[in-house]
Design an enzyme around this catalytic site. Structure first.
Site, PDB file in Angstrom:
ATOM      1  N   LYS A  78       1.441  -7.616 -13.826  1.00  0.00           N
ATOM      2  CA  LYS A  78       0.759  -6.502 -13.161  1.00  0.00           C
ATOM      3  C   LYS A  78       1.491  -5.235 -13.590  1.00  0.00           C
ATOM      4  CE  LYS A  78      -0.649  -5.023  -8.518  1.00  0.00           C
ATOM      5  NZ  LYS A  78      -0.647  -5.391  -7.083  1.00  0.00           N
ATOM      6  N   SER A 153      -4.881  -5.483  -4.816  1.00  0.00           N
ATOM      7  CA  SER A 153      -4.743  -4.593  -5.951  1.00  0.00           C
ATOM      8  C   SER A 153      -4.406  -5.319  -7.258  1.00  0.00           C
ATOM      9  CB  SER A 153      -3.660  -3.543  -5.667  1.00  0.00           C
ATOM     10  OG  SER A 153      -2.443  -4.175  -5.363  1.00  0.00           O
ATOM     11  N   SER A 177      -2.530  -8.275  -1.589  1.00  0.00           N
ATOM     12  CA  SER A 177      -2.920  -7.968  -2.957  1.00  0.00           C
ATOM     13  C   SER A 177      -2.717  -9.049  -3.993  1.00  0.00           C
ATOM     14  CB  SER A 177      -2.186  -6.701  -3.426  1.00  0.00           C
ATOM     15  OG  SER A 177      -2.656  -5.600  -2.686  1.00  0.00           O
TER      16      SER A 177
END
Lengths: 488, 95, 477
Positions: A78, A153, A177
């Site tokens: 990420k 996210s 997330s």
């Protein structure tokens, strides 16, 4: 190319048996990444050249002798994990030119284990969002349905794993997330206990809630990656010095006798019928395997959303104050004075959702409101933690839907941010209490994946591994893959 | 909870965010909706509870007082939007 | 004339003597090139996290014990949020509701001998900000973050001082103490000891007036002037019918006045909250006992001992306990030549400190050890050297390695106390100046000095002045 090759276990096995070289596996990965990108937009940065040389190095090392536990396995981060020498944007214009000279602890661990980084995954800007529609680099599309969100996210990470580009990707989980996008994308997402994994080099959203997590296709794979990145780090004062997760015994322990709590607050009115059904079916499967279901009451859940949306934005408003155009990151042109430099750099660099949360957080901490909002939310936090602790005296794990709905359409929730916040109701309490949680695929509703959330007491990732892996031994949901597409 | 544009402006100033007048109204409405959410906290039975700042109630760890010379100065300079003679530059501040 | 009184509270920011910063491992040495001592954490790079310096904690505990304060078993670090270029994170890590040191106090004596006890409210740990320079670049301000993250102890007094003289006495005592303990080098030029004064005035018996804060005054003399000026300024305003504005002011040393500051954050909403990156600091009994065990005799206690056991005057005792190295030197000297504390005190405060100052050396760098100086003082005590000769020997002692005896030998210095030789010299001079003899016998006492001078000249300064005086009086009678 067999979809089986896109589990960590399969890749490790093929690599160690010499059935495939790291280089060849990396080439396949890069091809699939290239094919996925126009469809899913899951990557912000692709690292072809360096991935190839890392892979070559793995092959060379393997020829010499023993190699790291993940040697030659491609993965993505990420884009909030700092990677030295590699662009780290946090999904934001503010950091669209930021190349850190240091790496996150999580990256160092994976590098040392021999993983091959093939790219930085798209994400909601500064990890604020549940749909990956708030990225400066465009939204991510759910591989199951390109008109729908992948969740957020860590949307890019989940999409990459769902599309079988990589066997695993790192994510971060502050209010769900890692778990929620895993649920939306039909993959497994594991958030460890707060303090299990070092936050050094992980760009902060809400410091007391953030925790690095792993997204992969199975609980077993998540567990293996988790043990590589877990461990005490003196550079993070909130990092804990606890015993490593005992993975092997957890994997072999049977589901028989497992006590599963069913919090009634997790099955509230907002749960879509299809989601509810899939989750109840999953619980029935657990019963068939010898587990027992116990009704649990988590009355403090009623306040978990307000508490989260005070605490997270408050901490974020402070954490993001460093982005001011002075030492790195975006700076506005021709600032008239200092105030103008700050205000314009930040207004230009931050997207709308980030600005909204900064305003909320600033307000919650401001004079006259601190006691009523922030301090009170931290008191609620203790109430929630006590609720969970009480539950865990009666059960081993808690189970329920990760999210009230399946993946929604792109743009559907943009006009109503509050509705999106409310959908986090089952996940945020877990972060507030610092507990470990995992989402595993447990079925479909209208053709879209449904996620089952399992939560355990602090440091009891082993129970999640037992419960999750046991379920995946007797079900096939985690093997389902979205249709291969070659066009939008 | 009513939020007027003046409040939005003062919070934006504290947070050093510039919000255009067109957006102030929209921001006020959004903020009001979220603040309504906060009101629920007042009903929570928490008056007797200590705030929980760190899950797990850990203790602060102390580091030995050893200076370590940095070696990334050049890398930091590359990241700087405006630097001269080793100083970061900002518009002149009058004290 | 109305009955005004001033209410003064002081905040002193003391830079702690650590090798590395409070939360990062960058060096704290003064004077490095801009941003050469600023690592990723000091620059507030994303993803970097603070880690607490053990020695900073120990020094705070040491200070707290020395002022008889309470050491908090649990203290919390809080973020003080505001935007300024020298504050890279956009917040300062400090302590707010739960500081590490609570209460305590210092006994002080003002210059005119007025003694009192100044209670402290608290002392807490925090990080320093960087520095902004406004005069290096034409249209810009330059920011140097070397200082950002240096450990500070902020020491706050109760608003219990009533005039500038007390404030200065307090600051001097505090300055001595922190240097004495090794808590800080107290270097005011380098910014290791920074004073802010909160000043308000009121009519005797009335409620507290509005206070103004005078910031960053970096010398004791300026603190005195700034407070005096500020008290006057506030009284003038109120007597003219106005009201004092609560604000921050700077002291303008050139004009000798305080001026209002512009440009700092006008809305002082710091939005304090506990720093989520730093769990609470717990101080156990073992750390406290360790610091207690290594606590030296404190300056005020030592001064009292000098007065009571060594018979020194208050003035001498105070002089000798302003600097620990000076005090240790004095004690080493006393140990080498016991029973002559006053003599030792005179030489330490006089010649020795004088020579150090002239050479711009600190007491630890004295080229003259207490042992060698003791050798000189012994010759004064046994009468071999007069004071004047001793001063000559001192100069040579300072510059070289020889002992006092070796120098006296070399310079041919030896007090003439042999009464025969001295008697002969006196007779010679008396015979040479009959007019002056007559003046003396007629009652002119001052003329005695003339004879003393003449004998000194003819003895090349080596006559024992005490014997000489006695002989002259006897022979001139």
């Amino acid at each position: 190319m067999s979809a089986e090759l896109f589990t960590l276990s399969a890749q490790l096995s093929a690599l160690s048996r010499g059935e495939i070289s790291s280089r060849a596996l990396t080439e396949i990965t890069l091809e699939r990444a290239a094919a996925s990108q126009p469809l899913h937009n899951a990557l912000i940065t692709t690292l072809g050249e360096s991935a190839r040389s890392e892979a070559d190095a793995c092959d060379a090392r393997r020829a010499q002798g023993p190699v790291g536990t993940l040697s030659g396995v491609p993965y993505a981060h990420k884009d909030l994990f700092c990677t030295a020498g590699v662009l780290t944007t946090c999904g934001s214009k503010m950091l669209s030119n930021f190349v850190p000279p240091y790496s996150a602890a999580v990256h160092e661990s994976l590098q040392e284990a021999g993983g091959v980084l093939i790219g930085k995954a798209n994400m909601d800007e500064f990890a604020m969002g549940s749909s990956n529609e708030h990225s400066h680099f465009g939204p991510v599309k759910n591989p199951w349905d390109l008109t729908r969100v992948p969740g957020g996210s860590s949307g890019g990470s989940a999409a990459l794993v769902a599309a079988r580009v990589v066997a695993f990707a790192t994510g971060s989980d502050t209010g769900g997330s890692v778990r929620q996008p895993a649920a939306f994308c039909g993959v497994t997402g594991f958030k460890p206990t707060y303090g299990r994994v070092s936050r050094h080099g992980m760009i902060a959203y809400a410091s007391s809630l953030d925790q690095a997590g792993v997204i992969a296709t199975t609980v077993e794979d998540c567990a293996r990656i988790l043990s590589v990145v877990s461990g005490f780090d003196p550079r993070d004062s909130t990092s804990s010095n606890v015993a490593a997760i005992a993975i092997e015994p957890a994997l072999t322990r049977s589901l028989k006798g497992l006590r599963i709590g069913r919090p009634r607050q997790w099955f509230g009115a907002g749960i879509e019928d299809g989601v509810g059904t899939a989750v109840e079916d999953a619980l029935a499967e657990y019963v068939r395997q010898g587990a027992t279901i116990v009704d649990i009451d988590l009355p403090a859940s009623a306040w978990s959303i307000p508490a989260y949306y005070v605490i997270a934005p408050a901490e974020a408003s402070s954490n993001l104050a460093r982005f001011d155009g002075v030492r790195y990151g975006h700076r506005c042109e021709n600032p008239r004075d200092l105030n103008d430099l700050y205000r314009r750099s930040r207004a230009e660099g931050f997207g709308h959702e980030v600005q909204r949360r900064i305003l909320i957080g600033t307000y919650a901490l401001s004079a006259g409101y601190y006691d009523a909002y922030y301090r009170r939310a931290q008191q609620v936090r203790r109430l929630i933690a006590e609720d969970f602790a009480r539950a865990f005296t009666k059960v081993d794990v808690l189970a329920g839907p990760t999210s009230p709905t399946v993946a929604f359409k792109l743009g559907e929730k943009l006009a109503d941010p509050l509705a999106l916040y409310l959908a986090d109701v089952n996940t945020v309490g877990v972060n507030l209490a610092g507990l470990p949680g995992v989402s595993v695929p447990c079925g479909f509703s209208n053709g879209l994946p449904v996620g089952l959330q399992l939560v355990a007491a602090t440091w009891r990732e082993d129970l999640l591994i037992t419960a999750g892996h046991g379920y995946q031994q007797v079900t096939e949901w985690h093997r389902a893959t979205p249709p291969e597409r070659d066009h939008v | 909870m009513s939020v007027d544009r003046a409040l939005v402006r003062s919070i934006a100033e504290l947070a050093r965010l510039s919000i255009s007048p067109q957006h102030e109204e929209a921001a006020a409405i959004e903020l009001a909706a979220v603040l309504d959410l906060f009101e629920a906290l007042s009903a929570a039975p928490v008056d007797a509870l200590q705030p929980l700042s760190h899950p797990g109630d850990p203790e602060l760890r102390l580091r030995d007082d050893v200076a370590v010379a940095g070696d990334q100065r050049n890398a930091f300079e590359v990241l700087a939007p405006a630097m001269s003679g080793g100083y970061y530059l900002v518009p002149k501040v009058i004290e | 004339m109305s009955d005004w009184e001033a209410v003064i509270g002081l905040e002193v920011h003391v830079q702690l003597l650590t090798h590395s910063k409070i939360f990062s491992s960058s060096a704290t040495a003064y004077g490095a090139e801009p941003n050469a001592q600023a690592n990723a954490l000091d620059l507030a790079m994303p993803g970097t996290l603070p880690v607490m310096n053990a020695h900073a904690v120990a020094l705070a505990v040491r200070f707290g014990l020395a002022v008889d304060a309470e050491i908090a078993q649990r203290s919390v670090f809080a973020r003080k949020n505001y935007f300024y270029p020298d504050l890279p994170k956009g917040y300062q890590i400090s302590q707010y509701e739960l500081p590490i040191v609570i209460g305590g106090g210092l006994h002080i004596v003002t210059e005119d001998g007025h003694a009192r006890y100044v209670p402290l409210t608290r002392a807490h740990l925090e990080e320093d900000a960087g520095k902004s320079v406004h005069d290096v670049f034409h249209a810009e301000t330059g920011v140097d973050l070397n200082r950002a993250g240096t450990p500070l102890l902020e020491i706050v007094t109760d608003p219990a001082l009533s005039n500038a003289s007390e404030a200065v006495a307090f600051l001097k005592a505090l300055h001595t103490l922190v240097r004495w303990l090794g808590v800080s080098d107290g270097n005011m030029q380098e910014g290791s000891f920074r004073c802010d004064a909160n000043v308000s005035v009121r009519q005797r018996g009335a409620a507290l007036g509005t206070r103004a804060e005078v910031k960053n005054v970096n010398s004791f003399r300026f603190v005195e002037k700034a407070i005096d000026y500020e008290i006057e300024r506030q009284i003038r305003i109120i007597e003219a019918g106005g009201s004092v504005v609560q604000e921050t002011r700077l002291f303008d040393a050139h004009r000798g006045e305080t001026r209002s500051m512009r440009g700092k954050e006008s809305a002082h909403d710091y939005r304090y909250f506990p720093d989520p990156d730093l769990p609470p600091l717990r101080i156990g009994a073992d750390l406290i006992e360790a610091e207690r065990a290594r606590m030296p005799e404190l300056p005020q206690g030592r001064a009292r001992r000098y007065i009571e056991s060594l018979g020194l005057s208050t003035y001498d005792a105070a002089n000798l306990t302003t600097d620990r190295a000076v005090s240790e030197y004095f004690e080493a000297l006393c140990a080498a030549i016991p029973g002559h504390a006053k003599l030792c005190a005179n030489w330490v405060s006089g010649e020795w400190l004088g020579a150090l100052n002239a050479a711009d050396l600190g007491p630890e760098r004295s080229p003259l050890s207490a042992a060698r100086l003791a050798g000189l003082l012994k010759r004064i005590v046994d009468g071999s050297l007069s004071s004047k000769m001793a001063k000559q020997v001192f100069d040579a002692l300072w510059r070289g390695d020889e002992s006092a005896d070796e120098i006296s030998e070399r310079l041919g210095l030896k007090k003439v106390s042999d009464s025969g030789a001295l008697s002969a010299l006196v007779d010679e001079v008396i015979a040479a100046y009959p007019a002056q003899v007559a003046q003396f016998r007629h009652g002119n006492e001052k003329v005695l000095q003339f004879f003393v001078g003449q004998v000194m000249k003819s003895s090349k300064g080596q006559a024992d002045p005490v014997q000489l005086n006695a002989l002259l009086r006897a022979k001139l009678a």
